[in-house]
Write a protein that holds these residues in place. Sequence first.
Motif, PDB file in Angstrom:
ATOM      1  N   GLU A 135     -64.992  27.565  60.448  1.00 27.99           N
ATOM      2  CA  GLU A 135     -63.798  28.410  60.087  1.00 27.99           C
ATOM      3  C   GLU A 135     -62.623  27.754  59.358  1.00 27.99           C
ATOM      4  O   GLU A 135     -61.477  28.109  59.356  1.00 27.99           O
ATOM      5  N   LEU A 136     -63.240  26.967  58.449  1.00 22.80           N
ATOM      6  CA  LEU A 136     -62.499  26.389  57.159  1.00 22.80           C
ATOM      7  C   LEU A 136     -61.734  27.242  56.454  1.00 22.80           C
ATOM      8  O   LEU A 136     -62.310  28.243  55.945  1.00 22.80           O
ATOM      9  N   PRO A 137     -60.593  27.627  56.264  1.00 28.40           N
ATOM     10  CA  PRO A 137     -59.865  28.463  55.215  1.00 28.40           C
ATOM     11  C   PRO A 137     -59.814  27.866  53.776  1.00 28.40           C
ATOM     12  O   PRO A 137     -59.604  26.723  53.688  1.00 28.40           O
TER      13      PRO A 137
ATOM     14  N   GLN B 199     -59.364  12.454  52.385  1.00 27.58           N
ATOM     15  CA  GLN B 199     -58.422  12.751  51.149  1.00 27.58           C
ATOM     16  C   GLN B 199     -59.196  13.322  50.051  1.00 27.58           C
ATOM     17  O   GLN B 199     -60.529  12.988  49.929  1.00 27.58           O
ATOM     18  N   PHE B 200     -58.599  14.149  49.278  1.00 25.23           N
ATOM     19  CA  PHE B 200     -59.368  14.865  48.059  1.00 25.23           C
ATOM     20  C   PHE B 200     -58.718  14.344  46.752  1.00 25.23           C
ATOM     21  O   PHE B 200     -57.601  14.237  46.476  1.00 25.23           O
ATOM     22  N   MET B 201     -59.583  14.042  45.913  1.00 29.24           N
ATOM     23  CA  MET B 201     -59.121  13.532  44.507  1.00 29.24           C
ATOM     24  C   MET B 201     -59.328  15.046  43.580  1.00 29.24           C
ATOM     25  O   MET B 201     -58.950  14.909  42.425  1.00 29.24           O
ATOM     26  N   ALA B 202     -59.831  15.979  44.395  1.00 28.55           N
ATOM     27  CA  ALA B 202     -59.923  17.319  43.682  1.00 28.55           C
ATOM     28  C   ALA B 202     -58.969  18.459  44.258  1.00 28.55           C
ATOM     29  O   ALA B 202     -58.143  18.128  45.415  1.00 28.55           O
ATOM     30  N   TYR B 203     -59.248  19.507  43.768  1.00 31.63           N
ATOM     31  CA  TYR B 203     -58.435  20.701  44.368  1.00 31.63           C
ATOM     32  C   TYR B 203     -56.926  20.517  44.213  1.00 31.63           C
ATOM     33  O   TYR B 203     -56.011  20.518  45.080  1.00 31.63           O
ATOM     34  N   PRO B 204     -56.445  20.358  42.810  1.00 27.67           N
ATOM     35  CA  PRO B 204     -54.908  20.021  42.707  1.00 27.67           C
ATOM     36  C   PRO B 204     -54.228  21.463  43.187  1.00 27.67           C
ATOM     37  O   PRO B 204     -54.619  22.508  43.186  1.00 27.67           O
TER      38      PRO B 204
ATOM     39  N   THR C  74     -74.225  17.433  56.729  1.00 27.61           N
ATOM     40  CA  THR C  74     -74.647  18.910  55.865  1.00 27.61           C
ATOM     41  C   THR C  74     -73.268  19.215  54.990  1.00 27.61           C
ATOM     42  O   THR C  74     -73.555  20.112  53.870  1.00 27.61           O
ATOM     43  N   ASP C  75     -72.035  18.889  55.432  1.00 34.22           N
ATOM     44  CA  ASP C  75     -71.220  19.643  54.774  1.00 34.22           C
ATOM     45  C   ASP C  75     -71.247  20.897  54.883  1.00 34.22           C
ATOM     46  O   ASP C  75     -70.667  22.121  54.150  1.00 34.22           O
ATOM     47  N   HIS C  76     -71.515  21.501  56.145  1.00 34.20           N
ATOM     48  CA  HIS C  76     -71.642  23.084  56.474  1.00 34.20           C
ATOM     49  C   HIS C  76     -70.367  23.739  56.351  1.00 34.20           C
ATOM     50  O   HIS C  76     -69.413  23.509  57.058  1.00 34.20           O
TER      51      HIS C  76
ATOM     52  N   VAL D 166     -67.691  10.895  50.828  1.00 36.28           N
ATOM     53  CA  VAL D 166     -68.654  12.009  51.097  1.00 36.28           C
ATOM     54  C   VAL D 166     -69.555  12.760  50.015  1.00 36.28           C
ATOM     55  O   VAL D 166     -68.977  12.686  48.801  1.00 36.28           O
ATOM     56  N   HIS D 167     -70.434  13.686  50.440  1.00 35.90           N
ATOM     57  CA  HIS D 167     -71.246  14.425  49.554  1.00 35.90           C
ATOM     58  C   HIS D 167     -71.440  13.826  48.259  1.00 35.90           C
ATOM     59  O   HIS D 167     -71.201  14.612  47.056  1.00 35.90           O
ATOM     60  N   VAL D 168     -71.834  12.692  48.252  1.00 35.37           N
ATOM     61  CA  VAL D 168     -72.220  12.089  46.921  1.00 35.37           C
ATOM     62  C   VAL D 168     -73.535  12.936  46.199  1.00 35.37           C
ATOM     63  O   VAL D 168     -74.442  13.134  46.854  1.00 35.37           O
TER      64      VAL D 168
ATOM     65  N   PRO E  82     -65.576  30.926  46.906  1.00 34.12           N
ATOM     66  CA  PRO E  82     -65.340  29.854  48.031  1.00 34.12           C
ATOM     67  C   PRO E  82     -66.427  28.613  47.796  1.00 34.12           C
ATOM     68  O   PRO E  82     -67.650  29.204  47.673  1.00 34.12           O
ATOM     69  N   ASN E  83     -66.097  27.450  48.020  1.00 39.01           N
ATOM     70  CA  ASN E  83     -66.915  26.462  47.694  1.00 39.01           C
ATOM     71  C   ASN E  83     -67.595  25.982  49.053  1.00 39.01           C
ATOM     72  O   ASN E  83     -66.810  25.841  50.158  1.00 39.01           O
ATOM     73  N   GLY E  84     -68.985  25.960  49.302  1.00 38.85           N
ATOM     74  CA  GLY E  84     -69.514  25.520  50.499  1.00 38.85           C
ATOM     75  C   GLY E  84     -70.788  26.254  50.812  1.00 38.85           C
ATOM     76  O   GLY E  84     -71.132  27.275  50.357  1.00 38.85           O
ATOM     77  N   LEU E  85     -71.586  25.666  51.300  1.00 38.73           N
ATOM     78  CA  LEU E  85     -73.191  26.101  51.789  1.00 38.73           C
ATOM     79  C   LEU E  85     -73.346  26.067  53.349  1.00 38.73           C
ATOM     80  O   LEU E  85     -72.826  24.977  53.856  1.00 38.73           O
TER      81      LEU E  85
HETATM   82  O1  URP Z   1     -67.916  22.925  48.718  1.00 41.57           O
HETATM   83  C1  URP Z   1     -67.335  22.276  49.752  1.00 41.57           C
HETATM   84  N1  URP Z   1     -67.919  20.884  50.013  1.00 41.57           N
HETATM   85  N2  URP Z   1     -66.713  22.691  50.591  1.00 41.57           N
HETATM   86  C2  URP Z   1     -66.216  22.267  51.797  1.00 41.57           C
HETATM   87  C3  URP Z   1     -64.800  21.398  51.333  1.00 41.57           C
HETATM   88  C4  URP Z   1     -65.313  19.967  50.863  1.00 41.57           C
HETATM   89  O2  URP Z   1     -64.888  19.576  50.019  1.00 41.57           O
HETATM   90  O3  URP Z   1     -66.147  19.359  51.702  1.00 41.57           O
END
Ligand code: URP
Length: 464
Positions: free
Chosen positions: A66-68, A154-159, A317-319, A241-243, A339-342
Amino acid sequence: MSSRTVIRHGLVITASDEIHADVLVEDGRIAALATPDSQSWTADRVIDATGKYVIPGGVDAHTHMELPFGGTHASDTFATGTRAAAWGGTTTIVDFAVQSVGHTLREGLDAWHAKAEGNCAIDYAFHMIVSDVNDETLKEMDLLIEEGITSFKQFMAYPGVFYSDDGQILRAMQRSAENGGLIMMHAENGIAIDVLVQQTLARGETDPRYHGEVRKALLEAEATHRAIRLAQVAGAPLYVVHVSATEAVTELARARDEGLNVFGETCPQYLFLSADNLAEPDFEGAKYVCSTPLRPREHQAALWRALRTNDLQVVSTDHCPFCFTGQKELGRGDFSKIPNGLPGVENRMDLLHQAVVDGRISRRRWIEIACATPARMFGLYPKKGTIAPGSDADIVLYDPHAEQVMSAATHHMNVDYSAYEGKRVTGRVETVLSRGEPVIVQREYTGRAGHGVFTPRSTCQYLN
Ligand code: URP
Ligand code: ZN
Ligand code: ZN
């Protein structure tokens, strides 16, 4: 009322052992293991595991139900996503509660508890996404740790959305050095990436494949390096995460050689898919847009090697599923709006078993990277992640010889495509117990929403 289950004649596989043993489950926990037929255990339920693996339920330490994101929401709810996880042999997820900018951690956490409570088929825990580091949120980190939320992304991305600058990252790391929290880092230089996004769109390059080109491996490596050195300055452990990039793995390996408590996770999509998928025609590449992005195939060898050498410790998974129709399509004509994600929570255990079949990893390493180490890393061990007396009876009977073809037509995730459509794999989940309760029985779903409970975690159990 006390209930007893015996699982007979299976091959019990943990991160450390492979033994032919019978397993006694009593009141939701593992009570004993014994040589097959050496005892006269009585039970309410006897499960014949002849020819099957008896493995701990998978621990998926990175999901986003359910991530926005990007004006829409990940399409799996806690109900559909945890049910699909169970079908795939995962019995615990650690999802990410989100602090939105301008809100407290508490508000974010309460919102995620409300989404999950009463809806999950399997047990769940939370990490906390910290989007706004300030004096208050730093204090709140201490309180959350007491409530069993012991890791912070924390995120170094998505300003402008989730982004933290180096000062905010350093402050959170300093706090975690004091309170025992573990900082999880999305390591990509988002400021530089956004410049490349604008330049690329201005040239009229709008196709999904440009998502992979602007999010350069060097910008993952640079951010990984910076995160490592900030953590070193703070005296804090770090989990990246997600290397996905060889160059990022090199940074992690170097830091680990220096003796730092630096850990890394990769995901099945980086091991089995590549930038070729992002380049699929007719906007099909949008199905594979995630961040960090899928890389050219050459990067896979470094990820597999790092999984063997323990420079990467976990596969999650980063589902974060978005339907192709109506969700991924938001980015037609502008890849930065996809939208980013798999999706993948249902596929992880099977894909990693395929790696066993292919000789890439051993059976015990399969259980280590998918069950035991994520449990240790995030303070759930030995309750989760192993089969031992006292552990929760989260147990999967796995048929190592069954053949299956992955497909959206047969999967249980609430998403209209499979990232692995048509992929043949050997091995399949047959039966799943969650705290002794049957959730899948010989490929029939017998679980229920609300069986899964929030599971508070201790601090990281994987430090040097
Ligand atoms: O693309 C991705 N990884 N979406 C989920 C958010 C994140 O950065 O983990
Ligand atoms: Zn991320
Ligand atoms: Zn994620």
